[in-house]
Scaffold this active site. Structure first.
Site, PDB file in Angstrom:
ATOM      1  N   SER A 440      41.707   9.222  21.413  1.00 36.23           N
ATOM      2  CA  SER A 440      41.873   7.772  21.514  1.00 36.23           C
ATOM      3  C   SER A 440      40.479   7.169  21.610  1.00 36.23           C
ATOM      4  O   SER A 440      39.703   7.546  22.493  1.00 36.23           O
ATOM      5  CB  SER A 440      42.675   7.423  22.771  1.00 36.23           C
ATOM      6  N   CYS A 631      48.626   5.156  28.602  1.00 35.44           N
ATOM      7  CA  CYS A 631      47.971   6.203  27.794  1.00 35.44           C
ATOM      8  C   CYS A 631      47.679   7.428  28.647  1.00 35.44           C
ATOM      9  O   CYS A 631      47.316   7.316  29.814  1.00 35.44           O
ATOM     10  CB  CYS A 631      46.666   5.653  27.205  1.00 35.44           C
ATOM     11  N   ASP A 676      50.452   5.446  24.261  1.00 36.02           N
ATOM     12  CA  ASP A 676      49.580   6.298  23.449  1.00 36.02           C
ATOM     13  C   ASP A 676      49.464   7.590  24.260  1.00 36.02           C
ATOM     14  O   ASP A 676      48.576   7.728  25.087  1.00 36.02           O
ATOM     15  CB  ASP A 676      48.212   5.603  23.311  1.00 36.02           C
ATOM     16  N   TRP A 678      49.974  11.968  24.768  1.00 34.68           N
ATOM     17  CA  TRP A 678      49.884  13.241  24.067  1.00 34.68           C
ATOM     18  C   TRP A 678      50.132  14.406  25.007  1.00 34.68           C
ATOM     19  O   TRP A 678      50.124  14.231  26.198  1.00 34.68           O
ATOM     20  CB  TRP A 678      48.500  13.379  23.418  1.00 34.68           C
TER      21      TRP A 678
END
Ligand code: FAD
Length: 678
Positions: A440, A631, A676, A678
């Site tokens: 990011s 995120c 966002d 992961w």
């Protein structure tokens, strides 16, 4: 020089050895042109039926893949369908075809879909158009015989949403499923096992329902490897691991895009910094200079970094397969089907392939162990290998839980005896291509117009006495140490000069991936940012953007920016010296809450706790139209944060938790709650 008789004896011995050691996988290179699967090349027709007919195929394995895993499964499935059932398979990227053909496909063709779910239950980039077509243009599909394997992660809310949707949609359009739908879960680490279980069911259906006969597995190479003894790594046109042919040839202007997953920009790294203060963990801030290129990004996008493998792993791999003598030898690879795509530019050296194009460090799968068994150095090792490969529990205990990569596992099984019988082409097909890693972006495109910042935590952890390391992050750490002239000891070492010294003076190949993680267009909209750990990366970019807006714009009215950040303690507090500067610039519109999870041994504090503590204000910000951004870690944090917001709405508005959860979900649909993760 060998005379003709010597040569005949050598060939006879080699064939005898190959047969002895590899009965199950006897290589039929003379039947090369009939290799059973094809990967569709870029220059091919988009007409599916014409492609199938032209190449005499009777099955398609479509893949929708973002990080390469679904593509890797699809490729292996295609090969196995051919080897075991004689199917002539087209292995196809979903982006490469026009889909209307699926409506007219003859029912004799079998269609397999191997599709991953990405982000918020979205299709992968290469499958977006296909799903648009399914939603808007697909008509009844009674002719289609299909099955679906879906790749997902149960820590995400929309677990396997894409595969489930595909299966349901095809069913509703009248398509006939010839084998049960299957799905894998990366969240609990069972993807390989889930795939194997589905594959078994699928093969049972082929045998029992469609009357296919299962044959003994025969390895047929998809490529022909020819060593070029007259060439050396230094010769013009020989790849030393360059990202693509353009980099080998050097005839095009490499500073002009488009830059994407096929063509990166070789970006100079202008600045690096270690962000953690303790010596046991590491997180690097890296700045790429894009000023000499036309590479552009917008705040919130992702940067893909193309890594290479460290010396230690390359050496161990070479040792495992007894490739020392061939390290610098040059070979070229010919595809055995006009539509098969050679995965890297050739001619190339063996070492360049291993260092720059193969994912050699990651965990090994049970399937890989089974398939390589027939090339074992001796029958005892082969038996051991088959035993481990066919026993799920034993494999988990002796291989998986030890974090072995392919070379580690094979040498452990063979007690150090090299695996010198494994054809290199087999390894090229077995091992997934080394993939770019995404980060990011932590800079703002309006402040840093020709710089891209990323913030990467270095993966190096001792697990059960084994040091497990990440490929890209340790490369970035190597750059940081070298660039800053430090003497720090490194857990692994990289060739920073890159192929033919092209990466020297600190350059790495990168490309930008557009993301949907974007600030509201109206700067007066309040924003709530939740970014623990490296999840703070894009939040830094957003805040820098707002600071810049204020600096530039006369009379700009900024909405509130409320940042929730979390870390263990002061040692891993990212960008600690920057936040007061932003606070100074943004004044009352900026507030930051920091959760230090390990500061007080009696009480762990997480971002969710800090969010809860400001429930009333958060509810009022949401009523004022606030956008929420989350995120970082997808497994626990993102879920906990979402349920915290739901609880807040439920309590503050005196509504049921179900209703509040629906409200949060509707914010997602309106893009007012963006993740966002992961
Ligand atoms: P890899 O080599 O990919 O290894 C992954 C993990 O597997 C590591 O923990 C490694 O230690 C472990 N491993 C290695 N070998 C084995 C083995 N044999 N057996 C078992 N385990 C093994 N990360 C950030 O730090 N900052 C960001 O801003 C960021 N943004 C991201 C944004 C997106 C959209 C995505 C998808 C990911 C993002 N990531 C970010 C994660 C990042 O892409 C990488 O996954 C991460 O940096 C690890 O990469 P690596 O190459 O170092 O590790």
């Amino acid at each position: 020089m060998l005379d003709t008789l010597d040569l005949a004896v050598v060939i006879a011995l080699a064939l005898a050895a190959a047969y002895y050691f590899g009965k199950d996988y006897f290589i039929k290179s003379d039947e090369a042109s009939s290799a059973g699967f094809v990967a569709h090349g870029a220059e091919q027709s988009r007409d599916l039926i014409a492609t199938l007919k032209k190449n005499n195929k009777n099955a398609v394995v479509f893949f929708g893949s973002q990080t390469g895993t679904a593509e890797d499964y699809a490729t292996k499935l295609s090969k196995e369908l051919h080897s075991k059932f004689g199917l002539r398979v087209l292995n196809a990227d979903l982006a490469d075809f026009d889909y209307d053909n699926l409506l007219d496909l003859d029912p004799d063709y079998l269609v397999f879909f191997v599709v991953a779910t990405y982000g918020e239950g979205e299709p992968t980039d290469n499958a977006v158009e296909f799903f648009n077509w399914l939603d808007n243009d697909a008509d009844q599909m009674a002719n289609l015989k299909y099955t679906v394997f879906s790749l997902g992660n149960s820590t995400y809310e929309f677990f396997n949403a894409v595969g489930i949707k595909l299966n349901e949609k095809l069913e509703s359009l009248g398509a006939e499923s010839f084998a049960p739908y299957g799905q894998g879960d990366d969240g609990v680490g069972t993807m390989d096992e889930d795939f194997l279980a589905w594959k078994e069911q699928c093969f049972d259906s082929l045998k029992n329902n469609l009357n296919f006969e299962e044959k003994e597995l025969v390895y047929e190479p998809s490529f022909e490897l020819e060593e070029l003894s007259s060439k050396s790594a230094l010769d013009e046109g020989v790849s030393n691991g360059e990202p693509n042919k353009k980099y080998v040839e050097g005839t095009t202007d490499l500073s002009r895009g488009p830059f994407d997953h096929t063509h990166p920009y070789l970006a100079p790294i202008s600045y690096t910094k270690e962000l953690f203060k303790s010596s046991d963990r590491s997180c690097v801030h890296v700045e790429f200079d894009t000023s000499a290129s036309n590479l552009k990004y917008t705040t919130g996008d992702h940067l893909a970094v193309w890594p290479s493998n460290p010396d230690e792993k390359v050496d161990a791999f070479i040792k495992c397969f007894a490739l020392e003598a061939k390290r610098n030898a040059v070979f070229k690879l010919k595809s055995l089907d006009s539509t098969v795509h050679v995965p890297f530019p050739t001619p190339i050296t063996y070492e360049a392939v291993i260092r720059h194009h193969m994912e050699i460090s990651g965990p090994i799968s049970r399937q890989a162990l089974m398939s390589i068994a027939s090339f074992a150095p001796n029958p005892e090792v082969k038996t051991k290998c088959v035993e481990l490969g066919s026993d799920r529990a034993k494999f988990a205990q002796e291989i998986h839980s030890k974090f072995y990569n392919l070379a580690d596992a094979l040498l452990k099984i063979s007690a150090g005896v090299p695996w010198s019988n494994v054809p290199f082409v087999f390894l090229i097909e077995l091992i997934a291509s080394l993939q770019p890693r995404y980060y990011s972006i932590s800079s703002s495109a309006s402040t840093e117009k020709s710089k891209i910042h990323i913030t990467a935590v270095v993966e190096a952890e001792e697990k059960d006495g084994v040091l497990v390391t990440g490929v890209a992050t340790n490369l970035l750490k190597n750059v940081e140490v070298a660039q800053n002239g430090k003497n720090d000891s490194l857990v692994c070492n990289y060739d920073l000069n890159g192929p033919s010294n092209k990466f020297s003076k600190f350059k790495l190949p990168v490309h930008v991936r557009r993301s949907t993680f974007k600030l509201p267009s109206n700067p007066s909209t309040p924003i709530i940012l939740v970014g623990p750990g490296t999840g703070v990366a894009p939040m830094r970019g957003f805040i820098r953007e707002r600071v810049n807006l204020l600096k530039k714009g006369e009379g700009v009215r900024l909405g509130k920016t409320l940042l929730f950040y979390g870390c263990r303690n002061n040692a891993d507090y990212l960008y600690q010296d920057e936040w007061p500067v932003y606070s100074e610039a943004l004044g009352e519109t900026f507030e930051m809450e920091v959760a230090l999870s390990r500061e007080d041994p009696n009480k762990k504090v997480y971002v969710q706790d800090k969010i809860k503590a400001r429930a009333k204000e958060i509810d009022s910000l949401i009523q004022d139209g606030a956008f929420i951004y989350v995120c970082g870690d997808a497994s626990r944090m993102a879920r906990d944060v979402q349920s915290t917001f739901a609880k807040i709405l439920s309590e503050q508005r005196d509504i049921s938790i179900e209703k509040a959860t629906e409200l949060v979900k509707s914010m997602k649909v309106q893009n007012r709650y963006q993740e966002d993760v992961w």
